[in-house]
Motif scaffolding. Structure first.
Motif: not given
Length: 367
Positions: A56, A60, A63, A88, A91, A97, A101, A104
Motif C-alpha cells: 500500500y 500511495y 499516487h 484516496l 481508502d 490504510k 496514507v 506517506t
C-alpha cells in the motif's frame, strides 16, 4: 506400551508430591508448546501485515507523486489529481490504510519544500484527512488525542487553535505536551500565551523541548514575560526565568527583583543565577544587605553571582566570609577578593591556617 504402563503404575504408587510435580511439568510443556505455536502465528501475521503495508505504501507514494506533478496553472485541481483524491478518499474509511496514507504524506512532506510542500498540505484538506485528525481531539483515549494533536502540528493546521488549546489542562502530560508543542511550533512566541492560564506543572523536559522549538525561529520577537513571573504556577515562573536568561529580558528587571521574596527556594536560587547573568547590580545590593537571612544554597548562589560582577566595593563584605565554614562560599570569597584586590588577598592568605583555606589559596595562586 510396556513403558507407558510402567510410567502410569509408577505414578499411581508415587507420593502425592511426585504426582503434583509431574502434573506441573506436563502443564508447563503444554504451555510452552501453545506459546511456540502462537509466536509462529504472530510472526507470520506480522510479516503478512508488513508486506501488505509495503504494498500500500508503494501504491500511495506513486499516487502522491503523480498528484504533485500533474497539476496545471489553468485549473486549481486537474482531472488526474481529482481521480487520485477520489481514490484516496475511498481508502480513508479503513483505519489501517488511512495510517499508511498519513505516514506517506509526512514522509514526502519531510523530503520536499516550497510549492510541493504546500501541495501536500492542500491534499491533506482535499482528502478530508484533516477531519479524522480533528475527530481524534474528542476521543476518550488520551493517546488518540495526543496523536491527533501531533498530526495537526506536523501538517501545520493553524485554524484549529481554539479547539487544541482546550486541552491545556488535560490530565495526561503527554496530551498537554503535544498541545504546547503545537502552539509553539505553529505560533512561535505568540504560542506561549497558554502560560497565562496553565494550572498543571510544566516539567523540566517540557521546558527544554519548548526552548528548542523557539530557538529555531530566526526572528526573535519581543515578548512580555512579566505576567508569567507573577504566576501562581511555580513551573511557569521557572520557565519565565529561563526565557529571561536566554533572551536577555532586562526590561523585566523590577519584576525579577521582586521575586527575591518568592516562597520557593528553588525559584529564588534560579533567580539569583539569572540576575547575575543579566548583570543587575541593584539585586546584588539587596542580597548583600540581607545575606544572613538567606538559606545556605542561596548564599552559595549569591557568591557565584558576585563572581560574574566583581566590584572593589565588595572587599569589606568578602573579608567577612573568607573563613566561612562552607567550602564553596570560602572559595568564591577568596577568588573574588583576588580579582578585585590582589594586595589584600596576599595579606589575608597568610592569616588562615585551616587546611581548606590553605588548599584554596594554593589553588588560586596556581590558576
Amino acid at each position: 506400551m510396556n513403558n507407558n504402563q510402567y510410567f502410569f503404575e509408577y505414578l499411581q504408587n508415587s507420593p502425592p508430591i511426585i504426582e503434583l510435580v509431574w502434573f506441573m511439568i506436563g502443564v508447563s510443556l503444554l504451555s510452552i508448546l501453545i506459546l511456540i505455536i502462537y509466536l509462529k502465528y504472530l510472526r507470520t501475521h506480522l510479516r503478512s501485515n508488513e508486506k501488505i503495508r509495503e504494498t500500500y505504501q508503494m501504491k500511495y507514494e506513486l499516487h502522491l507523486i503523480t498528484y504533485l506533478y500533474s497539476g496545471n496553472e489553468e485549473e486549481t485541481i486537474s482531472p488526474e489529481q481529482q481521480t487520485i483524491i477520489d481514490e484516496l478518499k475511498k481508502d480513508l474509511s479503513d483505519s489501517f490504510k488511512r495510517s499508511i496514507v498519513v505516514a506517506t504524506l509526512l514522509k514526502l512532506k519531510n523530503e520536499i519544500s516550497g510549492e510541493l510542500d504546500e501541495s501536500i498540505q492542500k491534499l491533506y484538506y482535499q482528502t478530508g484527512l484533516i477531519n479524522f485528525s480533528i475527530s481524534k481531539l474528542r476521543s476518550r483515549k488520551w493517546y488518540v488525542v495526543a496523536k491527533g494533536v501531533r498530526e495537526l502540528t506536523q501538517f501545520h493546521i493553524k485554524e484549529v487553535h481554539d479547539e487544541v488549546i482546550t486541552l491545556i489542562n488535560h490530565p495526561k502530560n503527554e496530551v498537554r505536551k503535544e498541545m504546547q508543542l503545537y502552539l509553539v511550533n505553529l505560533f512561535s512566541f505568540k504560542g506561549l500565551d497558554f502560560l497565562d492560564v496553565l494550572q498543571t506543572p510544566l516539567s523540566e523536559w517540557d521546558q527544554i523541548q519548548l526552548l528548542e522549538v523557539l530557538q529555531r525561529f530566526d526572528d526573535q520577537q519581543v515578548f512580555d514575560i512579566k505576567p508569567w513571573l507573577k504566576s501562581s504556577n511555580d513551573s511557569v515562573v521557572t520557565f519565565a526565568l529561563k526565557l529571561a536568561d536566554i533572551y536577555i529580558q532586562f526590561q523585566a528587571k523590577e519584576d525579577l527583583i521582586e521575586l527575591l521574596d518568592h516562597k520557593s527556594e528553588k525559584i529564588r536560587i534560579e533567580l539569583i543565577n539569572v540576575l547575575g547573568n543579566l548583570n543587575i547590580i541593584e539585586a546584588k545590593t539587596i542580597l548583600k544587605n540581607h545575606f544572613i537571612e538567606r538559606s545556605q544554597q542561596e548564599q552559595i548562589a549569591f557568591f557565584k553571582m558576585m563572581e560574574k560582577m566583581p566590584e572593589s566595593d565588595d572587599e569589606s563584605f568578602l573579608l567577612e566570609y573568607i573563613h566561612h565554614e562552607n567550602f564553596e562560599i570560602k572559595l568564591s570569597a577568596l577568588k573574588i577578593l583576588k580579582m578585585i584586590n590582589s594586595n589584600t588577598f596576599n595579606i589575608q592568605k597568610h592569616k588562615g591556617t585551616e587546611p581548606d583555606f590553605v588548599k584554596i589559596v594554593e589553588y588560586l595562586e596556581n590558576n
